[in-house]
Design a protein around this motif. Structure first.
Motif, mmCIF file in Angstrom:
data_model
loop_
_atom_site.group_PDB
_atom_site.id
_atom_site.type_symbol
_atom_site.label_atom_id
_atom_site.label_comp_id
_atom_site.label_asym_id
_atom_site.label_seq_id
_atom_site.Cartn_x
_atom_site.Cartn_y
_atom_site.Cartn_z
ATOM 1 N N ALA A 55 -40.371 5.669 143.716
ATOM 2 C CA ALA A 55 -41.463 5.015 142.986
ATOM 3 C C ALA A 55 -41.451 3.517 143.253
ATOM 4 N N HIS A 56 -40.265 2.943 143.299
ATOM 5 C CA HIS A 56 -40.141 1.508 143.571
ATOM 6 C C HIS A 56 -40.656 1.179 144.975
ATOM 7 N N ALA A 57 -40.296 1.991 145.952
ATOM 8 C CA ALA A 57 -40.735 1.758 147.327
ATOM 9 C C ALA A 57 -42.254 1.873 147.448
ATOM 10 N N LEU A 58 -42.832 2.887 146.842
ATOM 11 C CA LEU A 58 -44.287 3.049 146.900
ATOM 12 C C LEU A 58 -44.984 1.923 146.153
ATOM 13 N N LYS A 59 -44.388 1.472 145.068
ATOM 14 C CA LYS A 59 -44.950 0.351 144.299
ATOM 15 C C LYS A 59 -45.105 -0.869 145.202
ATOM 16 N N GLY A 60 -44.090 -1.154 145.994
ATOM 17 C CA GLY A 60 -44.157 -2.295 146.905
ATOM 18 C C GLY A 60 -45.234 -2.130 147.958
ATOM 19 N N GLY A 61 -45.328 -0.944 148.529
ATOM 20 C CA GLY A 61 -46.359 -0.679 149.534
ATOM 21 C C GLY A 61 -47.758 -0.790 148.947
ATOM 22 N N ALA A 62 -47.921 -0.268 147.756
ATOM 23 C CA ALA A 62 -49.226 -0.328 147.094
ATOM 24 C C ALA A 62 -49.601 -1.764 146.763
ATOM 25 N N CYS A 74 -46.864 3.537 139.741
ATOM 26 C CA CYS A 74 -45.490 3.537 140.241
ATOM 27 C C CYS A 74 -44.563 2.785 139.298
ATOM 28 N N LEU A 75 -45.036 1.674 138.758
ATOM 29 C CA LEU A 75 -44.231 0.915 137.803
ATOM 30 C C LEU A 75 -43.907 1.775 136.583
ATOM 31 N N MET A 76 -44.898 2.460 136.064
ATOM 32 C CA MET A 76 -44.676 3.317 134.899
ATOM 33 C C MET A 76 -43.736 4.486 135.245
ATOM 34 N N LEU A 77 -43.902 5.032 136.434
ATOM 35 C CA LEU A 77 -43.033 6.117 136.890
ATOM 36 C C LEU A 77 -41.599 5.621 137.054
ATOM 37 N N ALA A 83 -35.503 5.489 132.214
ATOM 38 C CA ALA A 83 -35.242 5.987 130.856
ATOM 39 C C ALA A 83 -34.893 7.478 130.852
ATOM 40 N N GLU A 84 -34.927 8.096 132.042
ATOM 41 C CA GLU A 84 -34.700 9.537 132.194
ATOM 42 C C GLU A 84 -35.657 10.350 131.327
ATOM 43 N N ASP A 85 -36.890 9.861 131.235
ATOM 44 C CA ASP A 85 -37.944 10.512 130.452
ATOM 45 C C ASP A 85 -38.834 11.304 131.411
ATOM 46 N N MET A 86 -38.436 12.537 131.665
ATOM 47 C CA MET A 86 -39.146 13.352 132.655
ATOM 48 C C MET A 86 -40.532 13.784 132.173
ATOM 49 N N HIS A 92 -47.086 10.351 134.487
ATOM 50 C CA HIS A 92 -47.338 9.224 135.393
ATOM 51 C C HIS A 92 -47.516 9.711 136.829
ATOM 52 N N LEU A 93 -46.789 10.749 137.214
ATOM 53 C CA LEU A 93 -46.953 11.300 138.558
ATOM 54 C C LEU A 93 -48.337 11.912 138.716
ATOM 55 N N ASP A 94 -48.800 12.625 137.707
ATOM 56 C CA ASP A 94 -50.153 13.202 137.775
ATOM 57 C C ASP A 94 -51.193 12.101 137.964
ATOM 58 N N GLU A 95 -51.048 11.012 137.239
ATOM 59 C CA GLU A 95 -51.968 9.877 137.369
ATOM 60 C C GLU A 95 -51.813 9.223 138.743
#
Length: 114
Positions: A55-62, A74-77, A83-86, A92-95
């Protein structure tokens, strides 16, 4: 309601650099679907560290591409994975997947028009 898929500021900064922007969009379209699939796999296997990293890597690319809503997803993900909040991560992944489809459509249209 028309929402910006790509930041108007980013597009303005690329004014006159159509060939370069086309290359950037082509690379994004070619590489990022695999990363999104890897994000989904990490989520499904509850690999929170890999999920956070991807998510961090994609956040940077985006962010580089001016795809701000993807960056925000990606930030929210990333935060949910820390937080290990699956449950939140899944939402967030769906969004993220929805916003990526919007970004791909914008980029494909841009490439087709020029």
């Amino acid at each position: 309601m028309t929402e910006q898929i790509i930041s108007p500021g980013f597009l303005k900064s690329m004014s006159g650099k159509t060939a370069f922007l086309k290359r950037m969009f082509t690379v994004f379209i070619a590489q990022e679907p695999k990363r999104v699939a890897e994000i989904r796999n990490a989520l499904e296997s509850s690999d929170v560290e890999r999920l956070r990293h991807l998510a961090h890597a994609l956040k940077g690319g985006a962010a580089t591409m001016g795809v701000e809503r993807v960056r925000d997803c990606c930030l929210m993900l990333e935060k949910a994975s820390k937080a290990e909040d699956m449950i939140s991560a899944k939402a967030h992944l769906d969004e993220l997947e929805k916003e990526m489809r919007n970004a791909y459509a914008f980029m494909f249209n841009f490439l087709a028009e020029r």
